[in-house]
Scaffold this motif. Sequence first.
Motif: not given
Length: 128
Positions: A80-81, A84-85, A88, A98
């Motif tokens: 997930e991170r 997200d990095t 967006t 995810k």
Amino acid sequence: MGYKDRKYKRSRHLFDSFKHAFTGIKTAIAEERNMKIHLIVALVVLACAGGFQVTKSEWLILLICIFIVIILEMVNTAIERAVDTVTTEFLPEAKKAKDVAAGAVLIASLMSFIIGLIIFIPYVLAIN
């Protein structure tokens, strides 16, 4: 900018690798609601296992289930991170990544729940 140019370079020392790993564990516990839930459930399961004095093999099965769920929750968090990095904006493929990772945690949790029922129900039914 390549990976080597960034602030965080690959560690060359074993101690640093362990330090980074423990930081990751602390981060997951501190920042992830679901990790806290998994840990609370794990403590309840461990307390019940101790209270019912489950067999050695039942202990091993319970520990494997607990660690599988915790490991997958951490992998889910990492995915997930990372997604997200990278972006967006809403990307269908990012959502799929995810969702699949979250699905893995759900399957492991359901499997662990069923195994817990199989182990604990006979102990609960034996209480008179």
